[in-house]
Write an enzyme that holds these catalytic residues in place. Structure first.
Site, PDB file in Angstrom:
ATOM      1  N   ASP A 141       7.899   1.521   0.289  1.00 43.97           N
ATOM      2  CA  ASP A 141       6.614   2.061  -0.191  1.00 43.97           C
ATOM      3  C   ASP A 141       5.583   1.986   0.949  1.00 43.97           C
ATOM      4  O   ASP A 141       4.578   1.280   0.857  1.00 43.97           O
ATOM      5  CB  ASP A 141       6.121   1.312  -1.442  1.00 43.97           C
ATOM      6  CG  ASP A 141       5.866  -0.171  -1.193  1.00 43.97           C
ATOM      7  OD1 ASP A 141       5.048  -0.764  -1.954  1.00 43.97           O
ATOM      8  OD2 ASP A 141       6.431  -0.745  -0.235  1.00 43.97           O
ATOM      9  N   ASP A 182       6.149  -1.973   5.682  1.00 42.68           N
ATOM     10  CA  ASP A 182       7.294  -1.076   5.493  1.00 42.68           C
ATOM     11  C   ASP A 182       7.511  -0.234   6.750  1.00 42.68           C
ATOM     12  O   ASP A 182       8.644  -0.020   7.184  1.00 42.68           O
ATOM     13  CB  ASP A 182       7.056  -0.115   4.318  1.00 42.68           C
ATOM     14  CG  ASP A 182       6.771  -0.808   3.007  1.00 42.68           C
ATOM     15  OD1 ASP A 182       5.651  -1.311   2.840  1.00 42.68           O
ATOM     16  OD2 ASP A 182       7.684  -0.838   2.165  1.00 42.68           O
ATOM     17  N   ASN A 184       2.614   0.227  -2.881  1.00 45.65           N
ATOM     18  CA  ASN A 184       1.410   0.041  -2.042  1.00 45.65           C
ATOM     19  C   ASN A 184       0.392   1.142  -2.305  1.00 45.65           C
ATOM     20  O   ASN A 184      -0.818   0.926  -2.260  1.00 45.65           O
ATOM     21  CB  ASN A 184       1.794   0.042  -0.569  1.00 45.65           C
ATOM     22  CG  ASN A 184       2.398  -1.280  -0.149  1.00 45.65           C
ATOM     23  OD1 ASN A 184       2.046  -2.323  -0.681  1.00 45.65           O
ATOM     24  ND2 ASN A 184       3.348  -1.231   0.769  1.00 45.65           N
ATOM     25  N   THR A 193      12.113  -2.499   0.108  1.00 44.75           N
ATOM     26  CA  THR A 193      10.898  -3.206   0.551  1.00 44.75           C
ATOM     27  C   THR A 193       9.683  -2.842  -0.298  1.00 44.75           C
ATOM     28  O   THR A 193       8.534  -3.029   0.142  1.00 44.75           O
ATOM     29  CB  THR A 193      10.594  -2.905   2.032  1.00 44.75           C
ATOM     30  OG1 THR A 193      10.352  -1.491   2.179  1.00 44.75           O
ATOM     31  CG2 THR A 193      11.737  -3.338   2.926  1.00 44.75           C
ATOM     32  N   PHE A 245       3.841  -9.188  -5.268  1.00 41.66           N
ATOM     33  CA  PHE A 245       3.471  -7.817  -5.632  1.00 41.66           C
ATOM     34  C   PHE A 245       4.667  -6.939  -6.015  1.00 41.66           C
ATOM     35  O   PHE A 245       4.655  -6.286  -7.067  1.00 41.66           O
ATOM     36  CB  PHE A 245       2.708  -7.182  -4.464  1.00 41.66           C
ATOM     37  CG  PHE A 245       2.309  -5.756  -4.703  1.00 41.66           C
ATOM     38  CD1 PHE A 245       3.033  -4.715  -4.123  1.00 41.66           C
ATOM     39  CD2 PHE A 245       1.235  -5.440  -5.521  1.00 41.66           C
ATOM     40  CE1 PHE A 245       2.674  -3.388  -4.350  1.00 41.66           C
ATOM     41  CE2 PHE A 245       0.870  -4.114  -5.756  1.00 41.66           C
ATOM     42  CZ  PHE A 245       1.597  -3.093  -5.177  1.00 41.66           C
ATOM     43  N   ASN A 246       5.697  -6.843  -5.172  1.00 44.54           N
ATOM     44  CA  ASN A 246       6.798  -5.903  -5.432  1.00 44.54           C
ATOM     45  C   ASN A 246       7.459  -6.155  -6.784  1.00 44.54           C
ATOM     46  O   ASN A 246       7.822  -5.213  -7.492  1.00 44.54           O
ATOM     47  CB  ASN A 246       7.865  -5.992  -4.329  1.00 44.54           C
ATOM     48  CG  ASN A 246       7.427  -5.344  -3.042  1.00 44.54           C
ATOM     49  OD1 ASN A 246       6.510  -4.506  -3.041  1.00 44.54           O
ATOM     50  ND2 ASN A 246       8.038  -5.730  -1.935  1.00 44.54           N
ATOM     51  N   HIS A 278       6.190  -9.037   6.035  1.00 41.02           N
ATOM     52  CA  HIS A 278       7.081  -9.260   4.899  1.00 41.02           C
ATOM     53  C   HIS A 278       8.351  -8.395   4.985  1.00 41.02           C
ATOM     54  O   HIS A 278       9.457  -8.909   5.042  1.00 41.02           O
ATOM     55  CB  HIS A 278       6.363  -8.900   3.593  1.00 41.02           C
ATOM     56  CG  HIS A 278       5.064  -9.618   3.356  1.00 41.02           C
ATOM     57  ND1 HIS A 278       4.981 -10.951   3.021  1.00 41.02           N
ATOM     58  CD2 HIS A 278       3.791  -9.159   3.377  1.00 41.02           C
ATOM     59  CE1 HIS A 278       3.716 -11.285   2.853  1.00 41.02           C
ATOM     60  NE2 HIS A 278       2.975 -10.224   3.066  1.00 41.02           N
ATOM     61  N   ASP A 279       8.171  -7.090   4.989  1.00 40.54           N
ATOM     62  CA  ASP A 279       9.308  -6.169   4.852  1.00 40.54           C
ATOM     63  C   ASP A 279      10.309  -6.211   6.006  1.00 40.54           C
ATOM     64  O   ASP A 279      11.523  -6.128   5.778  1.00 40.54           O
ATOM     65  CB  ASP A 279       8.800  -4.734   4.656  1.00 40.54           C
ATOM     66  CG  ASP A 279       8.036  -4.584   3.351  1.00 40.54           C
ATOM     67  OD1 ASP A 279       7.219  -3.649   3.250  1.00 40.54           O
ATOM     68  OD2 ASP A 279       8.246  -5.409   2.435  1.00 40.54           O
TER      69      ASP A 279
HETATM   70  O1  RIB Z   1       4.110  -8.746  -1.307  1.00 41.11           O
HETATM   71  C1  RIB Z   1       4.401  -8.047  -0.120  1.00 41.11           C
HETATM   72  C2  RIB Z   1       5.057  -6.741  -0.434  1.00 41.11           C
HETATM   73  O2  RIB Z   1       4.162  -5.927  -1.152  1.00 41.11           O
HETATM   74  C3  RIB Z   1       5.412  -5.935   0.828  1.00 41.11           C
HETATM   75  O3  RIB Z   1       6.544  -5.148   0.568  1.00 41.11           O
HETATM   76  C4  RIB Z   1       4.225  -5.044   1.023  1.00 41.11           C
HETATM   77  O4  RIB Z   1       4.559  -3.816   1.688  1.00 41.11           O
HETATM   78  C5  RIB Z   1       3.857  -4.752  -0.404  1.00 41.11           C
HETATM   79  O5  RIB Z   1       4.685  -3.690  -0.851  1.00 41.11           O
HETATM   80 CA    CA Z   2       6.522  -2.748   0.935  1.00 41.80          CA
END
Ligand code: RIB
Ligand code: CA
Length: 315
Positions: free
Chosen positions: A10, A15, A39, A124, A165-166, A244-245
């Protein structure tokens, strides 16, 4: 032999870095990119994927549109972090790479059906597209070696106190994926919060001084400025970004960068305070079989070296 990949994302600043890492890797062969709403809206994440691939000159990888929203819930987006476009902070120019005329579901099914051996999914963003694939074509699970995903946390959510979040965007999708029986490599916040990119790393990228490095450094400036502080870090007041990703990609390239443990992880879909929580059974209290390799540590310097090499690759 290069590992054939379906990359669901996303984009999203991290990403984008993860895509650079995957597309420049000698170990990975990205066969398909599918985009998720997360996102930003689906319209914006697929546009960002098209813009990024056009900018780095990668025109041969299919980009297919995924779901517009989570399976049952309304979409929430992270425009507070990634901005109005979902990739604020730099201009990637006009996209010349077109969107596929196949949906993500059609493209995933076709590529998995025609694959000689098993494929690996990198995810991701929210897991909506992967869950829909498993609901529509459960028989295709046996064509998937594993899912290397960024999502969840054993401790300390970044969207709610309990949820990352994801997973929080589409907990029902995450529940379907984590109960699918397909092995999962989980890069949750426990490891990704250690995958910090520091100001000196961004300046190191800027000093590469090619068109990609200048744009990526600007994107990282924006991402650092807008990322929430990580209160357990030594200097929480210093603004840094967490990559993160790219962790979900880096593990497939070099497992020695990480430390992980096999354990059971379940998804909470209806808790008053805990909806979207990945319940990580690190002490084996549930009696459930392990379904996840839970990553908890990273060699940050060697990880950043790989990110820098990926950026140098796309001069
Ligand atoms: O929490 C981090 C995640 O949420 C990452 O994948 C970032 O791109 C958002 O999508
Ligand atoms: Ca992401």
């Amino acid at each position: 032999m290069r590992k054939p990949i379906i990359f669901d994302c996303d984009p999203g600043h991290d990403d984008a870095i993860a895509l650079l890492l995957a597309l420049s890797s000698e170990q990975l062969d990205v066969k398909l990119i599918t985009t998720a709403a997360g996102n930003q809206t689906q319209d914006k994440t697929i546009l960002n994927a098209r813009k990024l691939l056009s900018f780095i000159g990668v025109h041969h990888v299919e980009i297919a549109r995924g779901a517009e929203k989570p399976i049952v819930r309304e979409l929430i987006i992270a425009d507070n972090i990634h901005g109005e476009t979902g990739l604020d902070g730099a201009d990637l120019g006009v996209p010349i790479v077109e969107e596929s005329n196949r949906s993500a579901l059609e493209a995933m099914r076709s590529i998995l059906l025609n694959a000689e051996g098993k494929m690996t999914i990198i995810a991701t963003g929210p897991l909506t597209n992967v869950a829909i694939l498993f609901l529509a074509y459960p028989e295709l699970k046996e064509k998937i070696e594993c899912i290397s995903l960024m999502g969840g946390c054993g401790f300390g959510g970044n969207w709610t106190p309990a949820a990352e979040f994801n997973i929080y965007v589409d907990p029902e999708a995450a529940d379907i994926v984590f109960r699918s029986g397909v092995p999962i490599i989980m890069s949750g916040l426990d490891v990704t919060h250690k995958a910090q990119i520091l100001k000196e790393d961004i300046e190191r990228i800027r000093r590469i001084d090619n068109k990609t490095s200048r744009v990526i450094a600007s994107l990282l400036d924006f991402f650092s400025e807008n990322s929430p502080p990580y209160y357990l870090s030594k200097e929480p007041h210093i603004k840094t970004a967490h990559l993160h990703d790219p962790c979900a990609v880096a593990y497939l390239i070099d497992q020695t960068l990480f430390q992980g443990i096999d354990c059971y992880v379940g998804i909470e879909t209806s808790g008053r305070l805990t909806t979207g929580c990945t319940v990580v059974d690190i002490n084996r209290r549930s009696g459930m079989e392990s379904n996840v390799k839970f990553l908890f540590d990273i060699d940050r310097e060697r990880f950043i070296d790989r990110i820098v090499s990926a950026i140098k690759y796309f001069r």
